[in-house]
Design a protein around this motif. Structure first.
Motif, short mmCIF file in Angstrom:
data_model
loop_
_atom_site.label_atom_id
_atom_site.label_comp_id
_atom_site.label_asym_id
_atom_site.label_seq_id
_atom_site.Cartn_x
_atom_site.Cartn_y
_atom_site.Cartn_z
N LEU A 209 0.76 -1.09 0.17
CA LEU A 209 -0.14 0.01 0.07
C LEU A 209 0.96 1.19 0.15
N LYS A 210 1.76 1.18 1.03
CA LYS A 210 2.55 2.58 1.14
C LYS A 210 3.56 2.88 -0.35
N GLU A 211 4.03 1.77 -0.77
CA GLU A 211 4.87 1.82 -2.13
C GLU A 211 4.12 2.22 -3.19
N HIS A 212 2.63 2.22 -3.18
CA HIS A 212 1.97 2.70 -4.18
C HIS A 212 1.00 3.69 -3.99
N GLY A 213 1.34 4.35 -2.89
CA GLY A 213 0.81 5.65 -2.39
C GLY A 213 -0.80 5.45 -2.14
N LEU A 214 -0.95 4.37 -1.48
CA LEU A 214 -2.18 4.28 -0.84
C LEU A 214 -2.21 4.15 0.88
N PRO A 215 -3.20 5.01 1.31
CA PRO A 215 -2.91 4.98 2.81
C PRO A 215 -3.20 3.78 3.47
N VAL A 216 -2.55 3.44 4.75
CA VAL A 216 -2.69 2.35 5.70
C VAL A 216 -3.66 2.85 6.70
N GLU A 217 -4.92 2.04 6.41
CA GLU A 217 -6.18 2.55 7.35
C GLU A 217 -6.66 1.49 8.18
N LYS A 218 -6.66 1.69 9.60
CA LYS A 218 -6.60 0.83 10.56
C LYS A 218 -8.04 0.33 10.57
N GLU A 219 -8.88 0.78 10.14
CA GLU A 219 -10.46 0.46 10.14
C GLU A 219 -10.52 -0.58 9.20
N LEU A 220 -9.50 -0.82 8.26
CA LEU A 220 -9.68 -1.88 7.19
C LEU A 220 -8.88 -2.94 7.45
N ILE A 221 -8.07 -3.05 8.51
CA ILE A 221 -7.25 -4.15 9.16
C ILE A 221 -7.95 -4.97 10.30
N LYS A 222 -8.32 -6.09 9.94
CA LYS A 222 -9.31 -6.70 10.82
C LYS A 222 -8.51 -7.96 11.29
N TYR A 223 -8.34 -8.14 12.74
CA TYR A 223 -7.59 -9.31 13.25
C TYR A 223 -8.77 -10.37 13.71
N PHE A 224 -8.15 -11.47 13.36
CA PHE A 224 -9.05 -12.63 13.49
C PHE A 224 -8.45 -13.57 14.53
N LYS A 225 -9.31 -14.24 15.31
CA LYS A 225 -8.76 -15.41 16.10
C LYS A 225 -8.39 -16.59 15.36
N THR A 226 -8.86 -17.28 14.62
CA THR A 226 -8.64 -18.40 13.78
C THR A 226 -8.87 -18.28 12.33
N LEU A 227 -9.16 -17.16 11.81
CA LEU A 227 -9.72 -17.00 10.36
C LEU A 227 -10.69 -17.98 9.98
N SER A 228 -11.76 -18.12 10.55
CA SER A 228 -12.71 -19.10 10.45
C SER A 228 -13.88 -18.50 9.36
N PHE A 229 -14.55 -19.38 8.85
CA PHE A 229 -15.66 -18.95 7.92
C PHE A 229 -16.73 -18.07 8.76
N GLU A 230 -17.05 -18.14 9.68
CA GLU A 230 -18.11 -17.40 10.34
C GLU A 230 -17.43 -15.88 10.66
N GLU A 231 -16.14 -15.93 11.13
CA GLU A 231 -15.51 -14.81 11.36
C GLU A 231 -15.49 -13.95 10.00
N GLY A 232 -15.06 -14.59 9.07
CA GLY A 232 -14.94 -13.84 7.67
C GLY A 232 -16.37 -13.37 7.39
N ARG A 233 -17.49 -14.07 7.56
CA ARG A 233 -18.64 -13.60 7.09
C ARG A 233 -19.17 -12.27 7.74
N LYS A 234 -19.07 -12.30 9.32
CA LYS A 234 -19.29 -11.15 10.00
C LYS A 234 -18.48 -9.83 9.84
N THR A 235 -17.34 -10.13 9.55
CA THR A 235 -16.28 -9.14 9.31
C THR A 235 -16.47 -8.60 8.03
#
Length: 356
Positions: A209-235
């Motif tokens: 993102l940085k090297e292509h001039g795009l901002p790193v937005e915290k609200e777009l980075i989502k941390y998962f416990k297990t990267l499960s299907f249900e976590e993905g759907r809700k996020t």
């Protein structure tokens, strides 16, 4: 019905009129026994239903020609491919494997490794649980000269063999691909950051993102416990409800990425035109979902093969406790319809052209 008696070398000795030591040497192809006698004894052993007691032999020799495997979840396609690679290499060398799964819990990994240690395994292959941050339970193996190979999820602070992929470059390439498809607000489904694989994939995403001039937005980075299907759907639901939702998602695994596709389609969000998505691992589901998921290949079977060979090399040599050898394998970007906006645009143009 009575239980049939277990056949021993003493039964074979009595039946064939040989000493038990001769029977034992013949079954182990000892050079002091003629080939004709060896074949006769082996044929009789097979007919009588004799089974060698490999555990007892292991206890006598303080090793069992068995490789222990500790992984997170057997039902993950990456893990099953990893095990296949390990088993093939082990089988070709005359070794067996014992498989245990932690279900991504530290306490399970702790008890599993103790059971494997008590089984006098010749070596241990580990992909760490998501919860593990203390590695003291591996010292019992290392202190006894039992080689330990960490694969994929590895500790930074422990001297050992490690077999990994270049997660940073893979994360960078996946994000760069979305940028090249015209995405301006790219979300990231991140795994636990104390695990090397997810930390490095996120670093690749951020730097792209940085090297292509795009901002790193915290609200777009989502941390998962297990990267499960249900976590993905809700996020995905939360992200797409934002006033300015993302137009791309890079997921650190395929499971969460597939759930993002399914949710988007259910809400009438076009993939990839409105939301381009790329995952990680190239699980079988990635080519079945519609549209097919772009992803990053993960050479799991090869990683398993290399891990087993590291064990086998040092079951026949002195193991150096201070060794810290890292094998890094390359990955490949697999572009499918879930992120290929250029292909989707061309298809749309053709569909709008009048028929002649």
């Amino acid at each position: 019905m009575s239980i049939k008696k277990e056949i021993t070398i003493y039964d074979l000795a009595k039946e064939l009129n040989y000493s038990p030591s001769t029977i034992s040497r013949a079954l182990n192809d000892h050079k002091s026994i003629s080939k004709k006698t060896v074949q006769r004894i082996k044929n009789a052993a097979e007919e009588m239903g004799y089974r060698p007691n490999t555990l007892a032999a292991g206890l006598r020799n303080n090793k069992s020609k068995t490789i222990g495997i500790s992984i997170s979840r057997i039902n993950r396609p990456f893990m099953s491919s990893l095990i296949s690679g390990i088993e093939e290499a082990a089988r070709n060398a005359g070794y067996n494997v014992i498989i245990s799964q932690s279900d991504d819990k530290y306490k399970n990994e702790l008890s599993n490794t103790k059971a494997l240690y008590d089984s006098r395994i010749s070596g241990l292959i580990v992909s760490l649980s998501m919860e593990t941050s203390d590695y003291k339970h591996f010292n019992q193996f290392i202190d006894q000269g039992i080689p330990v190979v960490f694969v994929d999820r590895v500790p930074a602070s422990l001297n050992s063999y490690k077999v990994v992929i270049d997660n940073y470059s893979a994360g960078y390439s996946a994000t760069k691909h979305l940028i090249e498809q015209g995405c301006k607000r790219i979300a990231h489904f991140a795994g636990a950051q104390h695990r090397n694989v997810y930390e490095e994939r996120k670093k690749g995403y951020v730097d792209a993102l940085k090297e292509h001039g795009l901002p790193v937005e915290k609200e777009l980075i989502k941390y998962f416990k297990t990267l499960s299907f249900e976590e993905g759907r809700k996020t995905t639901a939360k992200l797409m409800a934002l006033p300015n939702p993302p137009d791309g998602i890079f997921s650190a695994n395929d499971t969460a990425a597939v759930s993002a596709i399914i949710y988007a389609k259910s809400m009438g969000i076009k993939v990839p035109e409105d939301l381009a998505i790329i995952g990680f691992n190239d699980d079988p589901i990635s080519s079945i979902v519609d549209p097919a998921l772009s992803t990053v290949s993960h050479p799991a079977a090869k990683m398993g093969e290399i891990s087993a060979k590291r064990i086998l090399e040092h079951s026949r040599a002195n193991y150096d406790k201070t060794i810290s050898e890292v094998t890094i394998l390359n990955t490949e970007l697999i572009i499918r319809d879930s992120s290929n906006r250029a292909k989707a645009l061309l298809k749309s143009k053709k569909s709008r052209q009048p028929k002649t």
